[in-house]
Design an enzyme around this catalytic site. Sequence first.
Site, PDB file in Angstrom:
ATOM      1  N   GLY A 278       0.890  -1.085  -0.120  1.00  0.00           N
ATOM      2  CA  GLY A 278      -0.049   0.020  -0.148  1.00  0.00           C
ATOM      3  C   GLY A 278       0.978   1.121  -0.007  1.00  0.00           C
TER       4      GLY A 278
ATOM      5  N   GLY B  10       2.512   3.762   1.458  1.00  0.00           N
ATOM      6  CA  GLY B  10       3.206   4.084   2.787  1.00  0.00           C
ATOM      7  C   GLY B  10       3.785   5.410   3.008  1.00  0.00           C
ATOM      8  N   ARG B  11       3.913   6.210   1.711  1.00  0.00           N
ATOM      9  CA  ARG B  11       4.054   7.658   2.099  1.00  0.00           C
ATOM     10  C   ARG B  11       3.563   8.521   0.859  1.00  0.00           C
ATOM     11  NH1 ARG B  11      10.213   8.574  -0.753  1.00  0.00           N
ATOM     12  NH2 ARG B  11      10.268   6.719  -2.131  1.00  0.00           N
TER      13      ARG B  11
ATOM     14  N   ARG C 167       2.817  14.237  -7.897  1.00  0.00           N
ATOM     15  CA  ARG C 167       3.208  13.337  -9.027  1.00  0.00           C
ATOM     16  C   ARG C 167       1.626  13.113  -9.919  1.00  0.00           C
ATOM     17  NH1 ARG C 167       5.570   7.557  -8.125  1.00  0.00           N
ATOM     18  NH2 ARG C 167       3.695   7.069  -7.109  1.00  0.00           N
TER      19      ARG C 167
ATOM     20  N   ASP D 273       4.326  -4.380  -7.507  1.00  0.00           N
ATOM     21  CA  ASP D 273       3.619  -3.265  -7.200  1.00  0.00           C
ATOM     22  C   ASP D 273       4.220  -1.971  -7.732  1.00  0.00           C
ATOM     23  OD1 ASP D 273       5.859  -4.260  -5.303  1.00  0.00           O
ATOM     24  OD2 ASP D 273       5.734  -2.231  -4.425  1.00  0.00           O
ATOM     25  N   ASN D 274       5.240  -2.086  -8.423  1.00  0.00           N
ATOM     26  CA  ASN D 274       5.940  -1.015  -9.248  1.00  0.00           C
ATOM     27  C   ASN D 274       5.525  -1.132 -10.697  1.00  0.00           C
ATOM     28  OD1 ASN D 274       6.980   0.013  -6.900  1.00  0.00           O
ATOM     29  ND2 ASN D 274       8.877  -0.986  -7.128  1.00  0.00           N
TER      30      ASN D 274
ATOM     31  N   ASP E  50       7.168   4.956 -10.380  1.00  0.00           N
ATOM     32  CA  ASP E  50       7.778   4.589  -9.183  1.00  0.00           C
ATOM     33  C   ASP E  50       9.405   4.657  -9.537  1.00  0.00           C
ATOM     34  OD1 ASP E  50       5.721   4.536  -7.515  1.00  0.00           O
ATOM     35  OD2 ASP E  50       5.236   2.336  -7.675  1.00  0.00           O
TER      36      ASP E  50
END
Length: 492
Positions: A88, A90-91, A174, A250-251, A260
């Site tokens: 998920g 996270g930042r 972004r 996840d990227n 990412d």
Amino acid sequence: MTAHFAFDNSYARLPSSFYARIKPTPVSGPHLIKLNRNLATQLGLDPDELATPAGVEILAGRRVPDGAEPIATAYAGHQFGNFVPQLGDGRAILLGELIDRDGTRRDVQLKGAGRTPFSRGGDGRAALGPVLREYLVSEAMAALGIPTTRALAAVTTGDEVMRATPLPGAVLTRVASSHIRIGSFQFFAARRDVDAVRALADHAITRHYPEAAGAARPYLAFLEGVIARQARLIAQWLLVGFIHGVMNTDNMSIAGETIDYGPCAFMDAYDPATVFSSIDQFGRYAYANQPGIAQWNLTRLAECLLPLLADDQNEAIEQAQEALSAFAERFNDAYLGGLRRKLGLLSERENDLELAQDLLNRMAAGEADFTLTFRRLCDAAAGPEGDAAARSLFADPASYDAWAERWRLRLVEEPQEGSARRASMQRVNPAFIPRNHRVEAVIEAAVEKQDFAPFEELLTVLSKPYEDQAGFASYAEPPARDGRVYRTFCGT
């Protein structure tokens, strides 16, 4: 007056299991480093309003604009081959979605906006260096014509973040077609939540693959569409010497965009085994491995979609395997087509791949710079008088001569005149890339001296990668051997 965002937040209308509602954590002293004014205008935003103190507070996460529905999205992922069922944002916090001037829906996300329920003990912040790297590299990729997320703004926060040492904090705004990843599907598939997988697939089809909605098998058409876009994207990466560095599931965006930017880099001397990422200790995501990894990741997506493809599992697997088998051909077609254009070949001949591979092998043996070799071939293609600059890049110039003799015999079969061939090759062989030593110098100046002039200058150069820029000729040169940067780092 503060900046107005005409948000229309479709992802936030999905079930609550898709995200966590969380506001950015305020920062103490936001300051604007860079605003992408052209992109702001494309998004229907007023760049002058964004540049005001109130606008900068939005870009730093200190103020939430009207209409925003801040969320951190849930996803899982295979990280270096190991499955993690919950990752998920996270930042990163998604403020919302805008419809740009072309009618395209775009996410606006703050990266480094503070802790979320997915932070897993992290601080949720971003350091200045990784923010500048992502701004430079993502905008360079856009200028190169490669699908990518974009950088709308970079701001410093006035706060420090702790990494190995205290570093100035920053936030990147972004923009993406979406932030839906292969890992987004894995999150629900791992929980056997087929309804959620279907809802996510329906959302992705509506947003990115509307043509699939009318297909006889919509979810298969969706899978085929993602495979096609990823095959083309990875080919584009290889054609400019780009190494993502952390191709976890996840990227990987299902929209077919580069996403990412962490320990990413562009090769200098050509070597298919090149790895820059400090965390890729075994070369899983090396330059030449990227096509195979992409297909492996897409197989994980196909596994998630099996319950949607057919009621009978064997039939579903057969459909998925057939779709996945098309990846290699699609990648090879895109890659070989790109190599032909880089070599000035407009027609197709059976031995073109062998000719191109022979050059690459000689470049690897001779430690020739990837970008500069192809750029100098543009002049060599106009006539033999251009050979000297290209051959000088090889440790053994005679190796270049042997290949160039074969290449010239092949060029005889092409209809273009020398000057036209040079011009067409210059449109696909960049003179300027974000060379790693240049990016590191920019980061050092910003972090150590609060000097952003090198950042601005490099960004200017990278905005026109295919143009000869006489005033910036040194930016096209590779680093000296003792100036090469061999390791890049994630921002966490």
